[in-house]
Design a protein around this motif. Sequence first.
Motif, PDB file in Angstrom:
ATOM      1  N   PRO A 138       0.829  -1.214   0.000  1.00 51.55           N
ATOM      2  CA  PRO A 138       0.000   0.000   0.000  1.00 51.55           C
ATOM      3  C   PRO A 138       0.863   1.263   0.000  1.00 51.55           C
ATOM      4  O   PRO A 138       1.808   1.386   0.779  1.00 51.55           O
ATOM      5  CB  PRO A 138      -0.803  -0.114   1.299  1.00 51.55           C
ATOM      6  CG  PRO A 138      -0.781  -1.566   1.646  1.00 51.55           C
ATOM      7  CD  PRO A 138       0.540  -2.081   1.156  1.00 51.55           C
ATOM      8  N   ILE A 139       0.522   2.192  -0.865  1.00 48.94           N
ATOM      9  CA  ILE A 139       1.322   3.406  -1.008  1.00 48.94           C
ATOM     10  C   ILE A 139       1.316   4.218   0.279  1.00 48.94           C
ATOM     11  O   ILE A 139       2.335   4.784   0.680  1.00 48.94           O
ATOM     12  CB  ILE A 139       0.795   4.251  -2.185  1.00 48.94           C
ATOM     13  CG1 ILE A 139       0.991   3.487  -3.494  1.00 48.94           C
ATOM     14  CG2 ILE A 139       1.516   5.593  -2.253  1.00 48.94           C
ATOM     15  CD1 ILE A 139       0.414   4.188  -4.699  1.00 48.94           C
ATOM     16  N   ALA A 164       4.609   5.385   2.513  1.00 50.57           N
ATOM     17  CA  ALA A 164       4.860   6.813   2.739  1.00 50.57           C
ATOM     18  C   ALA A 164       4.925   7.174   4.212  1.00 50.57           C
ATOM     19  O   ALA A 164       5.196   8.323   4.550  1.00 50.57           O
ATOM     20  CB  ALA A 164       3.768   7.646   2.072  1.00 50.57           C
ATOM     21  N   ALA A 165       4.709   6.211   5.093  1.00 56.38           N
ATOM     22  CA  ALA A 165       4.513   6.533   6.510  1.00 56.38           C
ATOM     23  C   ALA A 165       5.704   6.172   7.380  1.00 56.38           C
ATOM     24  O   ALA A 165       5.545   5.776   8.522  1.00 56.38           O
ATOM     25  CB  ALA A 165       3.258   5.828   7.024  1.00 56.38           C
ATOM     26  N   TYR A 191       3.292  12.407  14.586  1.00 56.49           N
ATOM     27  CA  TYR A 191       1.978  12.988  14.308  1.00 56.49           C
ATOM     28  C   TYR A 191       1.698  12.950  12.804  1.00 56.49           C
ATOM     29  O   TYR A 191       0.642  12.500  12.354  1.00 56.49           O
ATOM     30  CB  TYR A 191       1.898  14.442  14.790  1.00 56.49           C
ATOM     31  CG  TYR A 191       2.239  14.691  16.236  1.00 56.49           C
ATOM     32  CD1 TYR A 191       1.895  13.782  17.231  1.00 56.49           C
ATOM     33  CD2 TYR A 191       2.903  15.856  16.616  1.00 56.49           C
ATOM     34  CE1 TYR A 191       2.209  14.026  18.563  1.00 56.49           C
ATOM     35  CE2 TYR A 191       3.218  16.115  17.942  1.00 56.49           C
ATOM     36  CZ  TYR A 191       2.877  15.196  18.907  1.00 56.49           C
ATOM     37  OH  TYR A 191       3.188  15.446  20.225  1.00 56.49           O
ATOM     38  N   GLU A 192       2.651  13.454  12.032  1.00 50.46           N
ATOM     39  CA  GLU A 192       2.452  13.507  10.585  1.00 50.46           C
ATOM     40  C   GLU A 192       2.505  12.116   9.968  1.00 50.46           C
ATOM     41  O   GLU A 192       1.759  11.807   9.034  1.00 50.46           O
ATOM     42  CB  GLU A 192       3.496  14.421   9.941  1.00 50.46           C
ATOM     43  CG  GLU A 192       3.238  14.686   8.475  1.00 50.46           C
ATOM     44  CD  GLU A 192       3.957  15.920   7.963  1.00 50.46           C
ATOM     45  OE1 GLU A 192       3.729  16.278   6.792  1.00 50.46           O
ATOM     46  OE2 GLU A 192       4.737  16.536   8.725  1.00 50.46           O
ATOM     47  N   LEU A 217      -0.410   7.763   7.178  1.00 49.65           N
ATOM     48  CA  LEU A 217      -0.768   6.349   7.170  1.00 49.65           C
ATOM     49  C   LEU A 217      -2.264   6.158   6.982  1.00 49.65           C
ATOM     50  O   LEU A 217      -2.700   5.206   6.324  1.00 49.65           O
ATOM     51  CB  LEU A 217      -0.309   5.696   8.478  1.00 49.65           C
ATOM     52  CG  LEU A 217      -0.611   4.207   8.653  1.00 49.65           C
ATOM     53  CD1 LEU A 217       0.089   3.384   7.576  1.00 49.65           C
ATOM     54  CD2 LEU A 217      -0.178   3.742  10.037  1.00 49.65           C
ATOM     55  N   HIS A 218      -3.061   7.072   7.531  1.00 49.76           N
ATOM     56  CA  HIS A 218      -4.511   6.894   7.517  1.00 49.76           C
ATOM     57  C   HIS A 218      -5.235   7.884   6.608  1.00 49.76           C
ATOM     58  O   HIS A 218      -6.446   8.085   6.749  1.00 49.76           O
ATOM     59  CB  HIS A 218      -5.042   6.980   8.950  1.00 49.76           C
ATOM     60  CG  HIS A 218      -4.487   5.905   9.831  1.00 49.76           C
ATOM     61  ND1 HIS A 218      -4.743   4.571   9.628  1.00 49.76           N
ATOM     62  CD2 HIS A 218      -3.639   5.959  10.893  1.00 49.76           C
ATOM     63  CE1 HIS A 218      -4.101   3.847  10.533  1.00 49.76           C
ATOM     64  NE2 HIS A 218      -3.421   4.669  11.312  1.00 49.76           N
TER      65      HIS A 218
END
Length: 502
Positions: free
Chosen positions: A79-80, A84-85, A197-198, A203-204
């Motif tokens: 999952p992208i 990215a997280a 936090y970011e 992620l969501h």
Amino acid sequence: MSRPENASGVRLRANSFDGVSVARPRFTDFTGALAPTPAPSSSIAASALFSSAGGPPGGNEAEYNVIDEKSPYARLRAPINVLAATNPIRAITDALPTPTNEMYAHKTISLAVGDPTAAGLTPPEKLTRALRDTERHGYPPSVGHTDCRAAVAAHINANTEDVMLTAGCSQALEHAIRSLASQGSSVLIPSPGFPLYETLCKLHGVQAKRYPLHALQNFMPDLNAWRRLVDDTTVAVVVCNPGNPTGHVSTRTELTQMANAAAELGLVVLADEVYSSLAFARPFVPMASVSERAPVLSLGAISKNLYAPGWRLGWIAVHDRAGILEMSGVRRALLNLCQVSLGPCSLVQGAVARYFTDAQVAGSEAQRCAESHIADACSTLAKRAAAASRHATEAGTAGGGAPLFEPPAPPAGAMYLWLRLAPGTCRSLKIGKDDDAVDDEVAFVSEVLRECAVVMLPGSCFSAPGHVRISTVASEDALSEAFHRIELWCASLRGDAPMDAA
């Protein structure tokens, strides 16, 4: 500016993924290393590692389209949003390259992470004894054992039924964000601020909107920035007190202003209070104690206050005087998430229940020991913060050199010193980009690691280029040695002394 529909939380809904269309970024939107791996001992390796912390990780799409299209697994893609997280702090500390200076081989000094145990600071003896004596080996209730929830509730002045236990404060943060913000929603986060936090927002599928904390305003949030950033997607604001990375401890007046602004804008306050007992320059004030109208989710843990980060016990305390979190389904969403994660280890819950319960008996030895632990912790961290501030102020000035850092704001709590590179530092050291506006702190910390075997975190981790964060849990001897090495390095660059000077 698009304003909230109203200030009573009408746009707040429990997180839903049904029927939501979210723009999915391509891999080519991201730069830097996806997951840094141990690298050769070179300045290039160190620079690449620290550079990966400056923004979202990723790579080009071709890196991941490597499965032959004829393979039955050709449709498999990670999952992208998960790719990215990356947590930039962990990306750095999990994969540090070996320093090239042989004089410091196997003698790396880490000033990167707020782990008290790495500096020899240990949990209270009564807490570890309680763990040894605990006999709990079954599954805990989803929100935690009642005795542990009650003990935590008494410790933070909350109601037992409003406390949910989590596997550390990181999981508390994730549960809070997931329960409040659907994909396409937005959350205000501090800048500089803890990067998780970011990361969790990405992620969501939640947009993280950064609001500034200005050193000249004593790191008080810019409430006008809150008003500019809020629109009809914004559901919450994160407030970290005591602050990471700034070390600021908010006053009652400041917190009241924040709570009133949150209520005006219809925001839930996510109060990250994981350093609540480590305020050594002024008293800590809980956000929930001053918020009359805005709902508050107070997040905490034993990781910092009790020197037990590896025990992974945290909590969410729901403060909802107007019932907004109940009516919006957020409280139910929190319960659902706890039923998925099952919370912290039963053994740890038993030990924490015993420790906090015994410590609440007035005049008892357990209470005296608990109070002594916190007093000693605050005294130790205050002394180490003062030592770090002194060393940082003097860094680079031996032999008439220019200071490396601007004079730091003395921390009032937590376990970090937030530093800004003095203008021209990187140019004078002949490292990094030739940029008068912002010194290249990534190049600076890379060279400090390579040449001095000292690990610092670049400000880009915290969305603040030109800055450096160091942990002040390190002993005063370790801090002195770290800055001594940096001084020798600066002298060698000026031609004043060789790097192998004693």
